[in-house]
Scaffold this active site. Structure first.
Site, mmCIF file in Angstrom:
data_model
loop_
_atom_site.group_PDB
_atom_site.id
_atom_site.type_symbol
_atom_site.label_atom_id
_atom_site.label_comp_id
_atom_site.label_asym_id
_atom_site.label_seq_id
_atom_site.Cartn_x
_atom_site.Cartn_y
_atom_site.Cartn_z
ATOM 1 N N ASP A 315 60.522 -74.028 52.050
ATOM 2 C CA ASP A 315 60.218 -72.894 52.629
ATOM 3 C C ASP A 315 58.740 -72.442 52.709
ATOM 4 O O ASP A 315 58.724 -71.751 51.247
ATOM 5 C CB ASP A 315 61.173 -72.133 53.306
ATOM 6 N N ASP A 510 65.027 -68.802 51.863
ATOM 7 C CA ASP A 510 65.596 -67.722 51.657
ATOM 8 C C ASP A 510 66.157 -67.470 53.292
ATOM 9 O O ASP A 510 67.061 -65.761 53.159
ATOM 10 C CB ASP A 510 64.755 -66.661 51.340
ATOM 11 N N ASP A 514 67.422 -70.939 57.312
ATOM 12 C CA ASP A 514 67.327 -72.323 56.127
ATOM 13 C C ASP A 514 68.268 -73.074 55.626
ATOM 14 O O ASP A 514 68.701 -74.125 54.999
ATOM 15 C CB ASP A 514 66.414 -71.816 54.798
#
Length: 627
Positions: A315, A510, A514
């Site tokens: 990410d 995080d 996600d």
């Protein structure tokens, strides 16, 4: 968790008792034998072997009822055969070696789990809460959000919260592996589980203890301690094959020579097998070692999967980047200096909880600027803040808000890179300048990716919901195999599932968005220091320190632990098979075979414990030992 520990303690005591009884019987029987009382010695050996054999048969029965078949059957066969054919000394030696192996295995697993037990032993039970001007000692479960707590020197922070005193000096080494304590200012976030290394300070609770970081970590540790890795399950299946080979060699030796003692010797050499000892010891040792580097792996299964990762998906915000905007430059539009622009903006922004406002305050404090207390503050949601600082009218926010308050259009606007943010500052009705802010790439990202390539990661992708221009700018110059921008949570899941067709996938994130992708990946990794609780719960691995470069040590420890486990199994089984063949040809007596097998087992366990001494190549230091 307490009941599980009590059961483990009882089992350990039982193993020690059986071992001591077997040793006493062996020594007493030898004393009688050498004093000429051969019949008495045989009786003593038989009597001391029987309790071990009965306990072993009970364990075998329980395993069979659970649908598990292990190599303890070989130990039972060898002791039974030795007693049945009059080889009582060999049976006594096997009993000593078998119970000694169990004690050694318990010691090895206890040594490997020691760091995790140290983590669990620090769980606080009570908290000191302010009530009506007094301090009350209350159970941890009664602490609620917004409660004001006193954290004394040496106390473990019981819940997540924010510092309510001027400063706090905290040691997070037991959680994150960061060896140096950090000083936090008023309003800074504090993670539960950290230790107060300075003067007492007040904490405003942000959430209940059961929902706090430390409670989540404890749950993950408990899961890790009671999990069983695929490799360990595979070892159980291999044990059936080894059992069959053992019986075939024993029967062949007996059938071809007519000597049943050779069959007994073969069975004795095969008891117990390194296959059932090496794998769990090595994997638990790997879990413990990874935890020392701030990488909490939820069990042996995820650890083994980490060793086989083919594709890494990262990410962007909060993972590849810091996740918090920082001031890149200050652009002046009037007579005010850069220092004044930042000081006035930060002083006013102390009244706002917006992430950008807090970033401006943090930047000013980092530069050592003395901030004033703002007054007459008004916050325009989503636009900015206005108020009075040191008697001057200040406006901080977007260009539109500042233009309306000053009736002055911004001129000579700074050129922004993709992903950058512009904050305008006005002083006494005139535009003073702009703060250019951006979410920077984490330091050392390029070297981290290079290290992951060396660890065998074949593909590295970026997956973000941000714009393509921002994603391309962030990854410029990085060794990436692809950038996927503008993704929704569902699309991230599809990307993970698509990449899994090529091999095991690790997803790192995080945020709450996600969590689905982390759950869909072969191994999901959550940034636990500042990440959302949802992502931590969905992940298989939690990075306790806010540093994505801990991935490298985690993967290296996983791979080397798996290699050590396989090495121990292959060498141990190879030596055992060689010993069985030698016994079948009459080169080893049952007593000699028992001693040889115990030497093999001790060597295998000690080799598996090498996982506790793995030192990653990247130079990161583990946390200090809690012993």
């Amino acid at each position: 968790m307490t009941n599980a520990r009590n059961d483990d303690a009882r089992n350990a005591r039982m193993k020690k008792s059986l071992f001591l009884a077997a040793v006493f019987g062996l020594v007493a029987g030898l004393a009688l034998y050498f004093s000429g009382q051969e019949g008495a010695s045989r009786l003593v050996w038989t009597i001391t072997v029987l309790p071990v054999l009965v306990a072993l048969c009970v364990d075998i029965l329980r395993s069979l009822l659970r649908g598990e078949v292990g190599l303890d059957i070989v130990a039972a066969l060898s002791m039974s055969a030795a007693l049945g054919f009059g080889e009582t000394l060999a049976a006594a030696v096997v009993a000593v070696m078998y119970t000694g192996g169990n004690v050694l295995e318990s010691f090895a697993e206890g040594r490997a789990r020691r760091d995790m037990h140290a983590l669990l032993s620090r769980v606080p039970r009570m908290a000191y809460r302010y009530e009506a001007g007094a301090l009350m000692d209350v159970p941890l479960d009664e602490v609620a959000p917004s409660d004001r707590l006193l954290i004394r020197q040496g106390d473990v922070v019981p819940v997540d919260g924010t510092v309510a005193s001027k400063t706090a000096y905290l040691d997070s080494s037991a959680l994150t592996g960061e060896s140096l304590p950090v000083r936090l200012a008023r309003g800074a976030e504090v993670m539960s589980g950290a230790t107060n290394a300075g003067e007492p300070f007040d904490l405003i609770a942000a959430r209940r203890a059961s929902e706090s970081t430390y409670a989540g970590i404890v749950r993950l540790v408990e899961q890790a301690q009671h999990s069983k890795a695929p490799m360990a399950r595979l070892a159980d299946r291999w044990s059936l094959g080894f059992l069959a080979v053992t019986v075939v060699i024993a029967l062949a030796a007996w059938g071809l020579t007519g000597d049943p003692i050779r069959a007994v010797a073969v069975l004795v050499v095969a008891t117990p097998c390194p296959l059932i000892l090496a794998v769990p010891v090595a994997l638990v040792a790997g879990l413990s070692r990874a935890a020392r580097f701030g990488v909490l792996i939820k069990g042996g299964g995820p650890l083994e999967a980490m060793a086989r990762i083919h594709t890494l998906i990262l990410d962007k915000t909060g993972t590849l980047t810091d996740g918090r905007p920082q001031i890149v430059s200050i652009h002046r539009s009037g007579d005010a200096s850069e220092e004044d622009i930042l000081r006035y903006a930060a002083s006013l922004d102390q009244a706002s909880k917006h992430p950008v406002a807090q970033a401006i305050v943090a930047a000013a404090k980092a530069r050592g600027l003395a901030l004033s207390v703002p007054s007459e503050v008004t916050e325009v949601a989503g636009a900015g803040v206005e108020g009075t600082v040191d008697g001057r009218k200040i406006v901080v926010g977007g260009n539109d808000l500042v233009a309306r308050r000053t009736a002055q259009a911004a001129e000579d606007m700074p050129v922004l890179e993709a992903g950058a943010l512009l904050v305008a500052v006005a002083i006494d009705g005139r535009l003073a300048g702009h703060l250019v802010m951006a979410d920077p790439l984490r330091l050392g990202t390029a070297s981290m990716l290079a290290g992951l390539r060396e660890q065998g990661i074949a593909r590295i992708l970026l997956a973000t919901g941000d714009r393509a221009a921002v994603a391309d700018h962030v990854t410029e110059g990085l060794d990436m195999d692809g950038v996927r921008a503008g993704l929704t949570p569902d699309q991230k899941v599809l990307l993970v599932l698509s990449e899994r067709q090529n091999g095991p996938v690790m997803m790192v994130g995080d945020g709450v968005n996600d969590a689905p992708a982390l759950a869909a990946a072969t191994v999901g990794v959550a940034m636990g220091a500042r990440g959302a609780a949802a992502s931590a719960e969905a992940a298989d691995v939690v990075l306790l320190v806010d540093r994505v470069d801990r991935l490298g040590p985690g993967i290296e420890i996983a791979r080397r632990s798996r290699h050590i486990a396989m090495e121990s199994v292959v060498v141990g089984i190879g030596l055992s098979v060689a010993g069985m063949i030698a016994a079948g040809f009459g080169y080893l007596t049952p007593v000699q075979g028992a001693v040889l097998q115990e030497v093999i087992d001790v060597a295998v366990i000690l080799n598996a414990l090498r996982a506790l001494r793995i030192v990653p190549k990247d130079g990161l230091s583990p946390q200090p030992s809690t012993d």
